[in-house]
Scaffold this motif. Structure first.
Motif, PDB file in Angstrom:
ATOM      1  N   LEU A 189       8.720  15.268  -0.225  1.00 43.30           N
ATOM      2  CA  LEU A 189       8.462  14.153   0.693  1.00 43.30           C
ATOM      3  C   LEU A 189       7.644  13.051   0.010  1.00 43.30           C
ATOM      4  N   ARG A 190       6.667  13.464  -0.782  1.00 43.09           N
ATOM      5  CA  ARG A 190       5.854  12.472  -1.501  1.00 43.09           C
ATOM      6  C   ARG A 190       6.700  11.716  -2.512  1.00 43.09           C
ATOM      7  N   ALA A 191       7.552  12.450  -3.234  1.00 43.03           N
ATOM      8  CA  ALA A 191       8.390  11.817  -4.254  1.00 43.03           C
ATOM      9  C   ALA A 191       9.375  10.832  -3.630  1.00 43.03           C
ATOM     10  N   VAL A 192       9.986  11.228  -2.516  1.00 40.84           N
ATOM     11  CA  VAL A 192      10.950  10.353  -1.845  1.00 40.84           C
ATOM     12  C   VAL A 192      10.247   9.107  -1.314  1.00 40.84           C
ATOM     13  N   THR A 193       9.097   9.300  -0.688  1.00 40.41           N
ATOM     14  CA  THR A 193       8.346   8.158  -0.149  1.00 40.41           C
ATOM     15  C   THR A 193       7.950   7.194  -1.250  1.00 40.41           C
ATOM     16  N   ASP A 194       7.459   7.732  -2.366  1.00 38.55           N
ATOM     17  CA  ASP A 194       7.053   6.873  -3.477  1.00 38.55           C
ATOM     18  C   ASP A 194       8.248   6.105  -4.044  1.00 38.55           C
ATOM     19  N   TYR A 243       0.809  -1.214   0.000  1.00 36.11           N
ATOM     20  CA  TYR A 243       0.000   0.000   0.000  1.00 36.11           C
ATOM     21  C   TYR A 243       0.853   1.279   0.000  1.00 36.11           C
ATOM     22  N   LYS A 244       0.212   2.368  -0.285  1.00 34.65           N
ATOM     23  CA  LYS A 244       0.842   3.689  -0.346  1.00 34.65           C
ATOM     24  C   LYS A 244       1.587   3.995   0.956  1.00 34.65           C
ATOM     25  N   GLY A 245       2.769   4.586   0.827  1.00 35.25           N
ATOM     26  CA  GLY A 245       3.588   4.868   1.993  1.00 35.25           C
ATOM     27  C   GLY A 245       3.295   6.225   2.613  1.00 35.25           C
ATOM     28  N   LYS A 246       3.461   6.312   3.910  1.00 35.71           N
ATOM     29  CA  LYS A 246       3.343   7.583   4.618  1.00 35.71           C
ATOM     30  C   LYS A 246       4.693   8.294   4.604  1.00 35.71           C
ATOM     31  N   VAL A 247       4.658   9.627   4.622  1.00 36.18           N
ATOM     32  CA  VAL A 247       5.869  10.398   4.347  1.00 36.18           C
ATOM     33  C   VAL A 247       6.831  10.509   5.531  1.00 36.18           C
ATOM     34  N   GLY A 248       6.487   9.932   6.669  1.00 36.65           N
ATOM     35  CA  GLY A 248       7.388  10.010   7.827  1.00 36.65           C
ATOM     36  C   GLY A 248       8.770   9.462   7.524  1.00 36.65           C
ATOM     37  N   VAL A 249       8.835   8.393   6.733  1.00 33.06           N
ATOM     38  CA  VAL A 249      10.129   7.810   6.385  1.00 33.06           C
ATOM     39  C   VAL A 249      10.976   8.807   5.609  1.00 33.06           C
ATOM     40  N   ALA A 250      10.341   9.588   4.739  1.00 28.78           N
ATOM     41  CA  ALA A 250      11.070  10.596   3.966  1.00 28.78           C
ATOM     42  C   ALA A 250      11.559  11.726   4.862  1.00 28.78           C
ATOM     43  N   VAL A 251      10.717  12.165   5.793  1.00 31.16           N
ATOM     44  CA  VAL A 251      11.118  13.220   6.727  1.00 31.16           C
ATOM     45  C   VAL A 251      12.368  12.820   7.480  1.00 31.16           C
ATOM     46  N   MET A 252      12.383  11.590   7.987  1.00 32.15           N
ATOM     47  CA  MET A 252      13.532  11.135   8.766  1.00 32.15           C
ATOM     48  C   MET A 252      14.778  10.963   7.899  1.00 32.15           C
ATOM     49  N   ALA A 253      14.606  10.434   6.692  1.00 36.01           N
ATOM     50  CA  ALA A 253      15.752  10.225   5.806  1.00 36.01           C
ATOM     51  C   ALA A 253      16.402  11.550   5.430  1.00 36.01           C
ATOM     52  N   LEU A 254      15.592  12.559   5.120  1.00 32.31           N
ATOM     53  CA  LEU A 254      16.131  13.852   4.697  1.00 32.31           C
ATOM     54  C   LEU A 254      16.678  14.647   5.881  1.00 32.31           C
ATOM     55  N   THR A 255      15.973  14.609   6.997  1.00 36.88           N
ATOM     56  CA  THR A 255      16.423  15.354   8.182  1.00 36.88           C
ATOM     57  C   THR A 255      17.752  14.812   8.700  1.00 36.88           C
ATOM     58  N   ALA A 256      17.868  13.495   8.770  1.00 33.55           N
ATOM     59  CA  ALA A 256      19.088  12.868   9.291  1.00 33.55           C
ATOM     60  C   ALA A 256      20.170  12.722   8.232  1.00 33.55           C
ATOM     61  N   GLY A 257      19.778  12.832   6.959  1.00 34.95           N
ATOM     62  CA  GLY A 257      20.748  12.683   5.878  1.00 34.95           C
ATOM     63  C   GLY A 257      21.330  11.286   5.805  1.00 34.95           C
ATOM     64  N   VAL A 258      20.469  10.279   5.912  1.00 37.05           N
ATOM     65  CA  VAL A 258      20.946   8.897   5.936  1.00 37.05           C
ATOM     66  C   VAL A 258      20.407   8.122   4.731  1.00 37.05           C
ATOM     67  N   PRO A 259      21.081   7.036   4.340  1.00 32.71           N
ATOM     68  CA  PRO A 259      20.572   6.207   3.249  1.00 32.71           C
ATOM     69  C   PRO A 259      19.383   5.379   3.704  1.00 32.71           C
ATOM     70  N   VAL A 260      18.569   4.990   2.739  1.00 32.80           N
ATOM     71  CA  VAL A 260      17.426   4.126   3.006  1.00 32.80           C
ATOM     72  C   VAL A 260      17.629   2.827   2.240  1.00 32.80           C
ATOM     73  N   VAL A 261      17.628   1.711   2.970  1.00 38.80           N
ATOM     74  CA  VAL A 261      17.788   0.399   2.354  1.00 38.80           C
ATOM     75  C   VAL A 261      16.408  -0.245   2.233  1.00 38.80           C
ATOM     76  N   PRO A 262      15.911  -0.455   0.996  1.00 36.55           N
ATOM     77  CA  PRO A 262      14.607  -1.118   0.852  1.00 36.55           C
ATOM     78  C   PRO A 262      14.718  -2.605   1.176  1.00 36.55           C
ATOM     79  N   CYS A 263      13.676  -3.138   1.755  1.00 38.31           N
ATOM     80  CA  CYS A 263      13.680  -4.553   2.152  1.00 38.31           C
ATOM     81  C   CYS A 263      12.317  -5.167   1.848  1.00 38.31           C
ATOM     82  N   ALA A 264      12.334  -6.369   1.306  1.00 41.09           N
ATOM     83  CA  ALA A 264      11.088  -7.080   1.006  1.00 41.09           C
ATOM     84  C   ALA A 264      11.027  -8.371   1.801  1.00 41.09           C
ATOM     85  N   MET A 265       9.968  -8.514   2.582  1.00 34.19           N
ATOM     86  CA  MET A 265       9.663  -9.771   3.255  1.00 34.19           C
ATOM     87  C   MET A 265       8.747 -10.556   2.319  1.00 34.19           C
TER      88      MET A 265
END
Length: 240
Positions: free
Chosen positions: A193-198, A129-151
């Protein structure tokens, strides 16, 4: 201390024996430094399978209900989740979302791994489902990489409502880290934020092969629950 006891002595070995997870792309998880692991969320067992196979400690933001249950069972559940490194998050309202972001940023500032489910809740039907933008806020604020993971396979192993998981093949697949440094300083821009989350969610989608739904999972769940309640309250009259 209890986290590592669970990981290496109690729960970790048991999960490896029961699920025998196939691990792909583990080399994409940074060996040190802060990073976000963003995954799909198909099963209650996701909370424990990923930490069991990662070499580093990971902290997840977990729903507050896991920490506030009544009675002995509730206290034991809360103790277990806290000991496993989970942080309680109240998911009701905008202020609750800000509190979750503060907690997550605290983990990243300590140089640790933060686990996030961008969907915000477990998938009730196995779709992404569609992602919420909190993950983008944290990634940009902290300046950290995001590793996608699939279960993959955990929905079949332990779908919603099933307490005891069944034996089913499980794959945990990590993708290449996503770098959003090009958006530095733009964590307050809604379009960014929407673009990063998507981008994060689509990266998870490419790894998982799930069907995608461009709606929030919580909204779909509420709508379906309302429809079911309406059917129970106003059943169709039998055809004569």
């Amino acid at each position: 201390m209890f986290y590592y006891l669970l990981k290496y002595v109690v729960l970790g070995p048991l999960l490896r024996v029961v699920f025998r997870p196939r691990i792909e792309g583990l080399e994409h998880v940074p060996a040190s430094g802060p990073a976000i692991i963003a995954g799909n969320h198909l099963s209650f067992s996701d909370h424990f399978l990923m930490p069991a196979i990662l070499k580093r400690r990971i902290t997840f933001l977990a729903k507050a209900e896991y920490f506030t249950g009544p009675g002995v069972k509730g206290r034991l559940t809360a103790f277990f989740f806290r000991s496993a490194g989970q942080i309680p998050v109240d998911r009701s309202g905008k202020e609750a979302g800000q509190a979750a972001i503060r907690e997550g940023l605290g983990v990243l500032r300590r140089g640790e791994l933060l686990g996030i489910y961008p969907e915000g809740t477990r998938s009730h039907d196995g779709r992404l489902y569609k992602g919420k933008v909190g993950v983008a806020v944290m990634a940009l604020t902290a300046g950290v990489p995001v590793v996608p993971c699939a279960m993959i396979g955990t929905f079949e192993a332990q779908p919603p409502g099933k307490v005891v998981p069944r034996i089913h093949p499980v794959t945990i697949r990590f993708g290449e880290p996503l770098d959003f440094s090009r958006y530095a300083g733009m964590e307050h821009e809604k379009a960014v934020l929407r673009a990063v989350t998507d981008e994060i969610v689509y990266s998870i989608l490419a790894l998982s092969g799930q069907e995608y739904v461009d709606e929030y999972a919580a909204v779909v769940k509420e709508r379906q629950a309302a429809e079911q309640n309406a059917k129970r309250r106003f059943p169709r009259a039998p055809l004569s």
